[in-house]
Design an enzyme around this catalytic site. Structure first.
Site, mmCIF file in Angstrom:
data_model
loop_
_atom_site.group_PDB
_atom_site.id
_atom_site.type_symbol
_atom_site.label_atom_id
_atom_site.label_comp_id
_atom_site.label_asym_id
_atom_site.label_seq_id
_atom_site.Cartn_x
_atom_site.Cartn_y
_atom_site.Cartn_z
ATOM 1 N N ASN A 109 0.710 -1.224 -0.025
ATOM 2 C CA ASN A 109 -0.092 -0.126 0.006
ATOM 3 C C ASN A 109 0.884 1.311 0.024
ATOM 4 O OD1 ASN A 109 -2.411 -1.223 -0.320
ATOM 5 N ND2 ASN A 109 -2.695 -1.533 2.079
ATOM 6 N N THR A 241 4.332 -8.174 8.705
ATOM 7 C CA THR A 241 3.467 -7.095 8.134
ATOM 8 C C THR A 241 2.402 -8.047 7.251
ATOM 9 O OG1 THR A 241 4.651 -6.697 6.161
ATOM 10 C CG2 THR A 241 5.045 -5.532 7.945
ATOM 11 N N THR A 242 1.412 -7.579 6.796
ATOM 12 C CA THR A 242 0.475 -8.309 5.915
ATOM 13 C C THR A 242 1.232 -8.769 4.599
ATOM 14 O OG1 THR A 242 -1.302 -7.037 6.748
ATOM 15 C CG2 THR A 242 -1.771 -8.185 4.636
ATOM 16 N N GLY A 243 2.031 -7.657 3.994
ATOM 17 C CA GLY A 243 2.838 -7.886 2.838
ATOM 18 C C GLY A 243 3.818 -9.091 2.949
ATOM 19 N N TRP A 263 7.398 0.134 -0.205
ATOM 20 C CA TRP A 263 8.484 1.119 0.056
ATOM 21 C C TRP A 263 8.224 1.872 1.378
ATOM 22 C CZ3 TRP A 263 12.982 1.858 -2.161
ATOM 23 C CH2 TRP A 263 13.556 3.016 -2.268
ATOM 24 N N TYR A 276 2.665 7.505 3.053
ATOM 25 C CA TYR A 276 2.852 6.062 3.513
ATOM 26 C C TYR A 276 1.857 5.147 2.974
ATOM 27 C CZ TYR A 276 2.556 2.545 7.172
ATOM 28 O OH TYR A 276 2.665 1.188 7.916
ATOM 29 N N HIS A 293 5.620 -3.293 13.695
ATOM 30 C CA HIS A 293 6.179 -3.885 12.645
ATOM 31 C C HIS A 293 7.612 -3.275 12.369
ATOM 32 C CE1 HIS A 293 2.543 -5.480 11.232
ATOM 33 N NE2 HIS A 293 1.975 -4.340 10.781
HETATM 34 N N1 CTP Z 1 3.825 -1.569 2.577
HETATM 35 C C1 CTP Z 1 5.162 -0.923 2.418
HETATM 36 N N2 CTP Z 1 5.460 0.247 2.514
HETATM 37 C C2 CTP Z 1 4.451 1.103 2.840
HETATM 38 C C3 CTP Z 1 3.196 0.703 3.236
HETATM 39 C C4 CTP Z 1 3.046 -0.615 3.271
HETATM 40 O O1 CTP Z 1 6.014 -1.715 1.901
HETATM 41 N N3 CTP Z 1 4.886 2.511 2.866
HETATM 42 C C5 CTP Z 1 3.820 -2.932 2.528
HETATM 43 C C6 CTP Z 1 3.653 -3.683 3.883
HETATM 44 O O2 CTP Z 1 4.373 -4.952 3.583
HETATM 45 C C7 CTP Z 1 2.355 -3.788 4.367
HETATM 46 C C8 CTP Z 1 1.430 -3.913 2.917
HETATM 47 O O3 CTP Z 1 2.345 -2.981 1.934
HETATM 48 O O4 CTP Z 1 2.160 -4.900 5.053
HETATM 49 C C9 CTP Z 1 0.082 -3.193 3.181
HETATM 50 O O5 CTP Z 1 0.238 -2.204 3.676
HETATM 51 P P1 CTP Z 1 -0.702 -1.876 5.165
HETATM 52 O O6 CTP Z 1 -2.118 -2.026 4.819
HETATM 53 O O7 CTP Z 1 -0.428 -0.534 5.591
HETATM 54 O O8 CTP Z 1 -0.200 -2.990 5.984
HETATM 55 P P2 CTP Z 1 -0.216 -3.792 7.319
HETATM 56 O O9 CTP Z 1 1.087 -4.429 7.692
HETATM 57 O O10 CTP Z 1 -1.305 -4.650 7.412
HETATM 58 O O11 CTP Z 1 -0.234 -2.562 8.307
HETATM 59 P P3 CTP Z 1 -1.135 -2.301 9.715
HETATM 60 O O12 CTP Z 1 -0.662 -3.587 10.562
HETATM 61 O O13 CTP Z 1 -0.450 -1.099 10.153
HETATM 62 O O14 CTP Z 1 -2.684 -2.551 9.346
#
Ligand code: CTP
Length: 319
Positions: A109, A241-243, A263, A276, A293
């Site tokens: 994201n 992280t989810t990613g 990124w 972000y 994270h």
């Molecule tokens: N991501 C990234 N760089 C960012 C934002 C997100 O690399 N600036 C990647 C991360 O791997 C992230 C994934 O995109 O897990 C999805 O983004 P997000 O929804 O923010 O992830 P979550 O890890 O689920 O965050 P949160 O726990 O805050 O919900």
């Protein structure tokens, strides 16, 4: 014999919280990148020692019944009861049973996607994974539209849908869920106690309106298994992280994996500011000590895999 070197150092990596974008120079998307099939297969095999995406992607109906008590993974002292609604939405068989795809896209994201023009390329992949119900309609040119699986942390209901305080927000969520049109909706329901009501609201909405989605609720062991795999490779992650979870799962059923929107840095490679998230005004929370994270650390590991041809990271514009 292809060797996997994910994190060169033998000591736990320390997260450098300064801007790291300069250190992470990645070749533009068009530069030569070759898929390393041998290495990808080796990684799949290694990961299979810890988890199996086909099984761990979701708890199945046969394994739980209404009323069963579950301890939250991150709050072991807190429990939840399996509701009738949750039970009704558990899949009977794995949504990824016997699935194999030539190429998969995992769309993170990061705001780095804005003006990337990657939408078309993303949509050409056989299987497209997105995170946290991120919007696509308004951003199609940069992020694409195709969605085969989308994750939804319960916190998304608070952040993006105002905790469904009124009919307007409930309708917005309903529309978003309807737009998924039969794709997999992956809800980590057993992670932390904070999400309890939110998961129930979503389950109720899906059932009440007969929304056409295939729900999946990751297994209780997935998180620890994923952490275990990365720890063994010297990537010390507190909470993946989810990613990263998606990449780890995807190795099971995708031959080639392409990452977009990863990124976690406030500046791009040319020192321009990067949001972000591509779609909201959330700030770089990961820099706070409280954040579970360690995205830059994960990024370093993914970048290393990119350089070895195990996956392809796109952080600039698509051709
Ligand atoms: N991501 C990234 N760089 C960012 C934002 C997100 O690399 N600036 C990647 C991360 O791997 C992230 C994934 O995109 O897990 C999805 O983004 P997000 O929804 O923010 O992830 P979550 O890890 O689920 O965050 P949160 O726990 O805050 O919900």
């Amino acid at each position: 014999r292809a060797e996997v070197v994910i994190n060169g150092s033998s000591s736990p990596a320390v997260v450098d919280r300064s801007n790291e974008s300069i250190k992470h120079n990645i070749q533009p998307a068009s530069a030569k990148w070759r898929h390393n099939q041998t290495l990808s297969l080796r990684i799949r095999k290694q990961i299979l020692k810890f988890l199996d995406a086909e099984k761990d992607i979701s708890v199945l109906k046969g394994t739980l019944k209404p009323g069963d008590i579950i301890h939250y993974i991150f709050d072991r002292d807190s429990t939840m009861n399996v509701s009738q609604n949750l039970y009704d939405l558990l899949p009977r068989t794995s949504p990824l049973k016997n699935k194999h795809f030539r190429t998969c896209a995992i769309v993170g994201n990061s705001g780095v996607l804005l003006n990337s023009g990657c939408g078309q390329e993303i949509d050409t992949h056989s299987f497209v994974i997105r995170c946290n119900l991120a919007p696509v309609q308004e951003y199609g040119r940069d992020v694409g539209l195709k969605t085969d699986l989308v994750t939804m942390n319960p916190s998304v209901i608070q952040r993006a849908f105002e905790d469904l305080v009124n009919a307007t927000w409930r309708e917005k969520l309903l529309q978003r869920l309807r737009s998924l049109n039969g794709s997999i909706l992956w809800i980590p329901a057993f992670m932390a106690r904070g999400g309890k009501e939110r998961v129930e609201w979503v389950n109720e909405l899906i059932l009440k309106h007969h929304v056409n989605v295939r729900t999946a609720y990751p297994s209780l062991r997935l998180l620890h298994a994923v952490r275990g795999y990365w720890l063994t490779n010297k990537v010390h992650i507190k909470r993946p992280t989810t990613g990263l979870l998606m990449y780890t799962l995807a190795t099971r059923f995708c031959n080639q994996i392409y990452l977009y929107g990863f990124w976690p840095f406030p500046l791009d490679q040319n020192q321009n500011p990067v949001k972000y998230h591509y779609y909201d005004s959330l700030k770089y929370g990961y820099t706070s000590q409280a954040s579970p994270h360690t995205m830059p650390l994960e990024f370093k590991a993914l970048k290393s895999l990119h350089e070895q041809g195990a996956l392809k990271l796109t952080v600039g514009q698509c051709d």
